[in-house]
Design a protein around this motif. Structure first.
Motif, mmCIF file in Angstrom:
data_model
loop_
_atom_site.group_PDB
_atom_site.id
_atom_site.type_symbol
_atom_site.label_atom_id
_atom_site.label_comp_id
_atom_site.label_asym_id
_atom_site.label_seq_id
_atom_site.Cartn_x
_atom_site.Cartn_y
_atom_site.Cartn_z
ATOM 1 N N GLU A 144 0.836 -1.199 0.000
ATOM 2 C CA GLU A 144 0.000 0.000 0.000
ATOM 3 C C GLU A 144 0.873 1.253 0.000
ATOM 4 O O GLU A 144 1.939 1.279 0.601
ATOM 5 C CB GLU A 144 -0.900 0.022 1.238
ATOM 6 C CG GLU A 144 -1.974 -1.027 1.222
ATOM 7 C CD GLU A 144 -2.925 -0.906 2.401
ATOM 8 O OE1 GLU A 144 -2.599 -0.227 3.397
ATOM 9 O OE2 GLU A 144 -4.003 -1.503 2.325
ATOM 10 N N LYS A 145 0.391 2.279 -0.669
ATOM 11 C CA LYS A 145 1.063 3.567 -0.674
ATOM 12 C C LYS A 145 0.347 4.476 0.312
ATOM 13 O O LYS A 145 -0.881 4.455 0.400
ATOM 14 C CB LYS A 145 1.052 4.163 -2.075
ATOM 15 C CG LYS A 145 1.834 3.297 -3.041
ATOM 16 C CD LYS A 145 1.857 3.872 -4.412
ATOM 17 C CE LYS A 145 2.662 2.931 -5.285
ATOM 18 N NZ LYS A 145 2.984 3.473 -6.562
ATOM 19 N N LYS A 146 1.134 5.259 1.043
ATOM 20 C CA LYS A 146 0.544 6.129 2.054
ATOM 21 C C LYS A 146 -0.315 7.203 1.396
ATOM 22 O O LYS A 146 0.085 7.854 0.439
ATOM 23 C CB LYS A 146 1.626 6.799 2.895
ATOM 24 C CG LYS A 146 1.023 7.644 4.028
ATOM 25 C CD LYS A 146 2.039 8.501 4.732
ATOM 26 C CE LYS A 146 2.898 7.687 5.637
ATOM 27 N NZ LYS A 146 3.802 8.561 6.438
ATOM 28 N N SER A 195 -2.369 10.662 2.387
ATOM 29 C CA SER A 195 -2.586 11.715 3.377
ATOM 30 C C SER A 195 -3.955 12.335 3.124
ATOM 31 O O SER A 195 -4.248 12.760 2.007
ATOM 32 C CB SER A 195 -1.508 12.788 3.269
ATOM 33 O OG SER A 195 -0.239 12.259 3.562
ATOM 34 N N ASP A 220 -2.662 2.385 5.376
ATOM 35 C CA ASP A 220 -1.625 3.412 5.412
ATOM 36 C C ASP A 220 -2.198 4.804 5.142
ATOM 37 O O ASP A 220 -1.959 5.409 4.099
ATOM 38 C CB ASP A 220 -0.512 3.064 4.410
ATOM 39 C CG ASP A 220 0.818 3.685 4.784
ATOM 40 O OD1 ASP A 220 0.879 4.415 5.808
ATOM 41 O OD2 ASP A 220 1.790 3.450 4.062
ATOM 42 N N ILE A 221 -2.950 5.305 6.126
ATOM 43 C CA ILE A 221 -3.555 6.628 6.032
ATOM 44 C C ILE A 221 -2.912 7.538 7.066
ATOM 45 O O ILE A 221 -2.793 7.179 8.240
ATOM 46 C CB ILE A 221 -5.077 6.582 6.273
ATOM 47 C CG1 ILE A 221 -5.777 5.816 5.156
ATOM 48 C CG2 ILE A 221 -5.645 7.999 6.388
ATOM 49 C CD1 ILE A 221 -7.265 5.629 5.377
ATOM 50 N N GLU A 222 -2.520 8.700 6.617
ATOM 51 C CA GLU A 222 -2.089 9.771 7.505
ATOM 52 C C GLU A 222 -3.246 10.771 7.504
ATOM 53 O O GLU A 222 -3.606 11.305 6.453
ATOM 54 C CB GLU A 222 -0.819 10.414 6.951
ATOM 55 C CG GLU A 222 -0.400 11.658 7.704
ATOM 56 C CD GLU A 222 0.800 12.337 7.053
ATOM 57 O OE1 GLU A 222 1.756 12.645 7.773
ATOM 58 O OE2 GLU A 222 0.773 12.544 5.811
ATOM 59 N N SER A 254 -3.409 11.561 12.902
ATOM 60 C CA SER A 254 -1.952 11.693 12.804
ATOM 61 C C SER A 254 -1.455 13.052 13.286
ATOM 62 O O SER A 254 -0.487 13.134 14.033
ATOM 63 C CB SER A 254 -1.498 11.476 11.360
ATOM 64 O OG SER A 254 -1.985 10.251 10.868
ATOM 65 N N GLY A 307 2.380 11.663 2.704
ATOM 66 C CA GLY A 307 1.882 10.579 1.864
ATOM 67 C C GLY A 307 2.322 10.703 0.419
ATOM 68 O O GLY A 307 2.779 11.764 -0.029
ATOM 69 N N GLU A 308 2.164 9.611 -0.293
ATOM 70 C CA GLU A 308 2.453 9.618 -1.723
ATOM 71 C C GLU A 308 1.293 10.246 -2.501
ATOM 72 O O GLU A 308 1.475 10.813 -3.566
ATOM 73 C CB GLU A 308 2.707 8.196 -2.213
ATOM 74 C CG GLU A 308 3.233 8.161 -3.613
ATOM 75 C CD GLU A 308 3.924 6.862 -3.943
ATOM 76 O OE1 GLU A 308 4.111 6.613 -5.142
ATOM 77 O OE2 GLU A 308 4.271 6.100 -3.034
#
Length: 102
Positions: A2-4, A6, A32-34, A58, A81-82
């Motif tokens: 998973e890609k972060k 945001s 993967d959540i900010e 976060s 995040g990405e």
């Protein structure tokens, strides 16, 4: 992998809906959540509601700003995040898999 992602929520005097917004984000199944909330100086009970979820958010920023867009920009500058996404304080994600579908 998973890609972060945001997710930013700008808010000002949003006590009526902010809790639903927060719950819709923190209940996501995507791992993967900010989550960043930027409060522009609310004078209602918004801050109290946000603080109930401090351990699940976060970053929380309290600052006076002039517009929602200034708050979004603040959140994006702090995001790591990405991918970036914003959800307003009177909106919500439709179900627990909304971010996964993105």
């Amino acid at each position: 992998m998973e890609k972060k992602i945001s997710i930013i929520t700008p808010v000002f005097n949003g006590e009526e809906y902010i809790e639903s917004t927060i719950q819709s984000v923190i209940s996501q199944t995507y791992n993967d959540i900010e989550y960043i909330i930027v409060d522009g100086g609310s004078t209602d009970k918004t801050k109290e509601i946000i603080e109930k979820y401090r351990s699940k958010v976060s970053k929380i920023i309290y600052q006076n700003d002039n517009t929602m867009y200034e708050a979004i920009e603040t959140g994006f500058k702090l995001a790591t995040g990405e991918y970036y996404y914003w959800i307003n304080s009177d909106d919500f994600l439709i179900d627990d898999n909304s971010v996964k579908r993105l």
